[in-house]
Write a protein that holds these residues in place. Structure first.
Motif, PDB file in Angstrom:
ATOM      1  N   ALA A  87      37.717  50.147  32.409  1.00  0.00           N
ATOM      2  CA  ALA A  87      38.838  49.284  32.033  1.00  0.00           C
ATOM      3  C   ALA A  87      38.849  48.005  32.855  1.00  0.00           C
ATOM      4  O   ALA A  87      39.183  46.932  32.341  1.00  0.00           O
ATOM      5  CB  ALA A  87      40.157  50.035  32.194  1.00  0.00           C
ATOM      6  N   PHE A  88      38.486  48.084  34.138  1.00  0.00           N
ATOM      7  CA  PHE A  88      38.426  46.874  34.957  1.00  0.00           C
ATOM      8  C   PHE A  88      37.359  45.928  34.420  1.00  0.00           C
ATOM      9  O   PHE A  88      37.563  44.708  34.377  1.00  0.00           O
ATOM     10  CB  PHE A  88      38.153  47.227  36.424  1.00  0.00           C
ATOM     11  CG  PHE A  88      39.347  47.788  37.124  1.00  0.00           C
ATOM     12  CD1 PHE A  88      40.315  46.953  37.661  1.00  0.00           C
ATOM     13  CD2 PHE A  88      39.520  49.150  37.236  1.00  0.00           C
ATOM     14  CE1 PHE A  88      41.430  47.470  38.295  1.00  0.00           C
ATOM     15  CE2 PHE A  88      40.629  49.684  37.869  1.00  0.00           C
ATOM     16  CZ  PHE A  88      41.595  48.841  38.402  1.00  0.00           C
ATOM     17  N   ASN A  89      36.246  46.485  33.991  1.00  0.00           N
ATOM     18  CA  ASN A  89      35.186  45.663  33.402  1.00  0.00           C
ATOM     19  C   ASN A  89      35.658  44.997  32.121  1.00  0.00           C
ATOM     20  O   ASN A  89      35.429  43.812  31.905  1.00  0.00           O
ATOM     21  CB  ASN A  89      33.961  46.529  33.095  1.00  0.00           C
ATOM     22  CG  ASN A  89      32.834  46.288  34.057  1.00  0.00           C
ATOM     23  OD1 ASN A  89      32.784  45.273  34.720  1.00  0.00           O
ATOM     24  ND2 ASN A  89      31.933  47.236  34.139  1.00  0.00           N
ATOM     25  N   ILE A  90      36.314  45.777  31.251  1.00  0.00           N
ATOM     26  CA  ILE A  90      36.737  45.219  29.966  1.00  0.00           C
ATOM     27  C   ILE A  90      37.864  44.193  30.165  1.00  0.00           C
ATOM     28  O   ILE A  90      37.932  43.195  29.452  1.00  0.00           O
ATOM     29  CB  ILE A  90      37.101  46.326  28.940  1.00  0.00           C
ATOM     30  CG1 ILE A  90      36.995  45.801  27.503  1.00  0.00           C
ATOM     31  CG2 ILE A  90      38.483  46.877  29.152  1.00  0.00           C
ATOM     32  CD1 ILE A  90      35.618  45.638  27.005  1.00  0.00           C
ATOM     33  N   ILE A 139      39.206  32.394  34.211  1.00  0.00           N
ATOM     34  CA  ILE A 139      37.934  32.728  34.859  1.00  0.00           C
ATOM     35  C   ILE A 139      38.157  33.356  36.234  1.00  0.00           C
ATOM     36  O   ILE A 139      37.416  34.267  36.630  1.00  0.00           O
ATOM     37  CB  ILE A 139      37.035  31.472  34.968  1.00  0.00           C
ATOM     38  CG1 ILE A 139      36.690  30.930  33.580  1.00  0.00           C
ATOM     39  CG2 ILE A 139      35.785  31.758  35.763  1.00  0.00           C
ATOM     40  CD1 ILE A 139      35.961  31.922  32.681  1.00  0.00           C
ATOM     41  N   ILE A 140      39.171  32.928  36.943  1.00  0.00           N
ATOM     42  CA  ILE A 140      39.439  33.487  38.275  1.00  0.00           C
ATOM     43  C   ILE A 140      39.827  34.964  38.157  1.00  0.00           C
ATOM     44  O   ILE A 140      39.314  35.812  38.895  1.00  0.00           O
ATOM     45  CB  ILE A 140      40.524  32.674  39.008  1.00  0.00           C
ATOM     46  CG1 ILE A 140      39.985  31.277  39.315  1.00  0.00           C
ATOM     47  CG2 ILE A 140      40.981  33.383  40.282  1.00  0.00           C
ATOM     48  CD1 ILE A 140      40.998  30.294  39.820  1.00  0.00           C
ATOM     49  N   MET A 141      40.715  35.281  37.217  1.00  0.00           N
ATOM     50  CA  MET A 141      41.102  36.682  37.013  1.00  0.00           C
ATOM     51  C   MET A 141      39.909  37.511  36.529  1.00  0.00           C
ATOM     52  O   MET A 141      39.747  38.659  36.927  1.00  0.00           O
ATOM     53  CB  MET A 141      42.263  36.796  36.021  1.00  0.00           C
ATOM     54  CG  MET A 141      43.593  36.307  36.574  1.00  0.00           C
ATOM     55  SD  MET A 141      44.132  37.200  38.037  1.00  0.00           S
ATOM     56  CE  MET A 141      44.493  38.809  37.376  1.00  0.00           C
ATOM     57  N   ALA A 142      39.065  36.909  35.700  1.00  0.00           N
ATOM     58  CA  ALA A 142      37.863  37.605  35.238  1.00  0.00           C
ATOM     59  C   ALA A 142      36.978  37.962  36.428  1.00  0.00           C
ATOM     60  O   ALA A 142      36.505  39.099  36.538  1.00  0.00           O
ATOM     61  CB  ALA A 142      37.091  36.738  34.243  1.00  0.00           C
ATOM     62  N   ALA A 143      36.779  37.004  37.331  1.00  0.00           N
ATOM     63  CA  ALA A 143      35.950  37.258  38.519  1.00  0.00           C
ATOM     64  C   ALA A 143      36.557  38.354  39.390  1.00  0.00           C
ATOM     65  O   ALA A 143      35.838  39.224  39.902  1.00  0.00           O
ATOM     66  CB  ALA A 143      35.781  35.971  39.323  1.00  0.00           C
ATOM     67  N   ILE A 144      37.877  38.344  39.543  1.00  0.00           N
ATOM     68  CA  ILE A 144      38.561  39.362  40.349  1.00  0.00           C
ATOM     69  C   ILE A 144      38.346  40.748  39.747  1.00  0.00           C
ATOM     70  O   ILE A 144      38.011  41.703  40.444  1.00  0.00           O
ATOM     71  CB  ILE A 144      40.065  39.036  40.494  1.00  0.00           C
ATOM     72  CG1 ILE A 144      40.239  37.815  41.391  1.00  0.00           C
ATOM     73  CG2 ILE A 144      40.840  40.238  41.035  1.00  0.00           C
ATOM     74  CD1 ILE A 144      41.657  37.244  41.401  1.00  0.00           C
ATOM     75  N   ILE A 177      30.512  51.113  43.266  1.00  0.00           N
ATOM     76  CA  ILE A 177      29.835  51.357  44.541  1.00  0.00           C
ATOM     77  C   ILE A 177      30.469  52.541  45.255  1.00  0.00           C
ATOM     78  O   ILE A 177      29.769  53.434  45.743  1.00  0.00           O
ATOM     79  CB  ILE A 177      29.856  50.087  45.423  1.00  0.00           C
ATOM     80  CG1 ILE A 177      28.955  49.009  44.816  1.00  0.00           C
ATOM     81  CG2 ILE A 177      29.429  50.416  46.864  1.00  0.00           C
ATOM     82  CD1 ILE A 177      29.120  47.640  45.438  1.00  0.00           C
ATOM     83  N   VAL A 178      31.795  52.563  45.330  1.00  0.00           N
ATOM     84  CA  VAL A 178      32.496  53.664  45.989  1.00  0.00           C
ATOM     85  C   VAL A 178      32.183  54.985  45.294  1.00  0.00           C
ATOM     86  O   VAL A 178      31.903  55.991  45.947  1.00  0.00           O
ATOM     87  CB  VAL A 178      34.024  53.410  46.025  1.00  0.00           C
ATOM     88  CG1 VAL A 178      34.786  54.651  46.444  1.00  0.00           C
ATOM     89  CG2 VAL A 178      34.339  52.238  46.944  1.00  0.00           C
ATOM     90  N   PHE A 213      35.975  41.717  37.644  1.00  0.00           N
ATOM     91  CA  PHE A 213      34.565  42.109  37.754  1.00  0.00           C
ATOM     92  C   PHE A 213      34.271  42.629  39.162  1.00  0.00           C
ATOM     93  O   PHE A 213      33.580  43.622  39.341  1.00  0.00           O
ATOM     94  CB  PHE A 213      33.627  40.938  37.428  1.00  0.00           C
ATOM     95  CG  PHE A 213      33.336  40.762  35.968  1.00  0.00           C
ATOM     96  CD1 PHE A 213      32.857  41.816  35.195  1.00  0.00           C
ATOM     97  CD2 PHE A 213      33.520  39.532  35.363  1.00  0.00           C
ATOM     98  CE1 PHE A 213      32.576  41.648  33.845  1.00  0.00           C
ATOM     99  CE2 PHE A 213      33.251  39.347  34.008  1.00  0.00           C
ATOM    100  CZ  PHE A 213      32.780  40.410  33.250  1.00  0.00           C
ATOM    101  N   LYS A 214      34.825  41.961  40.168  1.00  0.00           N
ATOM    102  CA  LYS A 214      34.613  42.375  41.557  1.00  0.00           C
ATOM    103  C   LYS A 214      35.220  43.766  41.804  1.00  0.00           C
ATOM    104  O   LYS A 214      34.592  44.624  42.428  1.00  0.00           O
ATOM    105  CB  LYS A 214      35.234  41.338  42.508  1.00  0.00           C
ATOM    106  CG  LYS A 214      35.020  41.615  43.952  1.00  0.00           C
ATOM    107  CD  LYS A 214      33.571  41.417  44.333  1.00  0.00           C
ATOM    108  CE  LYS A 214      33.394  41.544  45.826  1.00  0.00           C
ATOM    109  NZ  LYS A 214      32.014  41.484  46.227  1.00  0.00           N
ATOM    110  N   ILE A 215      36.439  43.987  41.313  1.00  0.00           N
ATOM    111  CA  ILE A 215      37.089  45.303  41.480  1.00  0.00           C
ATOM    112  C   ILE A 215      36.235  46.394  40.825  1.00  0.00           C
ATOM    113  O   ILE A 215      36.017  47.461  41.410  1.00  0.00           O
ATOM    114  CB  ILE A 215      38.519  45.297  40.891  1.00  0.00           C
ATOM    115  CG1 ILE A 215      39.425  44.406  41.722  1.00  0.00           C
ATOM    116  CG2 ILE A 215      39.081  46.716  40.819  1.00  0.00           C
ATOM    117  CD1 ILE A 215      40.787  44.140  41.083  1.00  0.00           C
TER     118      ILE A 215
END
Length: 168
Positions: free
Chosen positions: A120-123, A138-143, A153-154, A145-147
């Motif tokens: 869901a974070f990706n979508i 774009i800023i929210m998209a980057a955030i 990773i976790v 994607f990072k989450i």
């Protein structure tokens, strides 16, 4: 040897098809019955049938054609507490051209993310990037994607530790 592989493949296909048909019958019974005791098992079955209809031929089984009507029919009752059902419904609604469906898609993805679904974070990142159901940002998209990347990773680190414990 070649004939036995073909026979095994046909047998596997018919077993999968029989299992799917039985799952659909059970799901239909659960949807129409008021005497449902094992809610967790019912939700799991409804989710599995809805997932099959949502993914259709993209799945290994190739037994069910993609059909969003039936996907929604079975995923909707499986929603309570199931983060992946919200995500799958979000992907279905995001394919519609009208703005209301896209807003619904965004809200469903947001709920799924709140429940902890990594996909869901990706979508949500894609929705923010492309302006699906929300104004493009774009800023929210980057955030987002990072989450999603951090969550993956976790998860992989946790899975690695779990495997090390099992192997030991």
């Amino acid at each position: 040897s070649g004939d036995s592989k073909a026979e095994l493949s046909v047998l596997s296909f018919s077993v999968d098809l029989k299992f799917i048909k039985e799952s659909i019958k059970l799901a239909e019974n659960y949807l129409t019955s008021s005497n449902n005791r094992n809610i967790k098992q019912i939700k799991k079955l409804l989710f599995n049938v809805g997932y099959q209809f949502c993914m259709g031929d993209k799945e290994v089984s190739l037994n069910i054609q993609e059909d969003y009507f039936y996907a929604i029919k079975y995923l909707k009752p499986a929603l309570l507490g199931d983060k992946t059902s919200f995500y799958l419904l979000s992907t279905i609604f995001s394919n519609e051209e009208n703005q209301e469906s896209q807003r619904i898609a965004f809200k469903l993805a947001d709920i799924s993310a709140d429940l902890g679904c990594t996909h869901a974070f990706n979508i949500l990142a894609v929705y923010y990037k492309n302006g699906i159901g929300i104004v493009s940002n774009i800023i929210m998209a980057a955030i987002y994607f990072k989450i999603a990347n951090i969550m993956i990773i976790v998860f992989n680190v946790f899975l690695g530790f779990k495997l090390m414990i099992i192997i030991d």
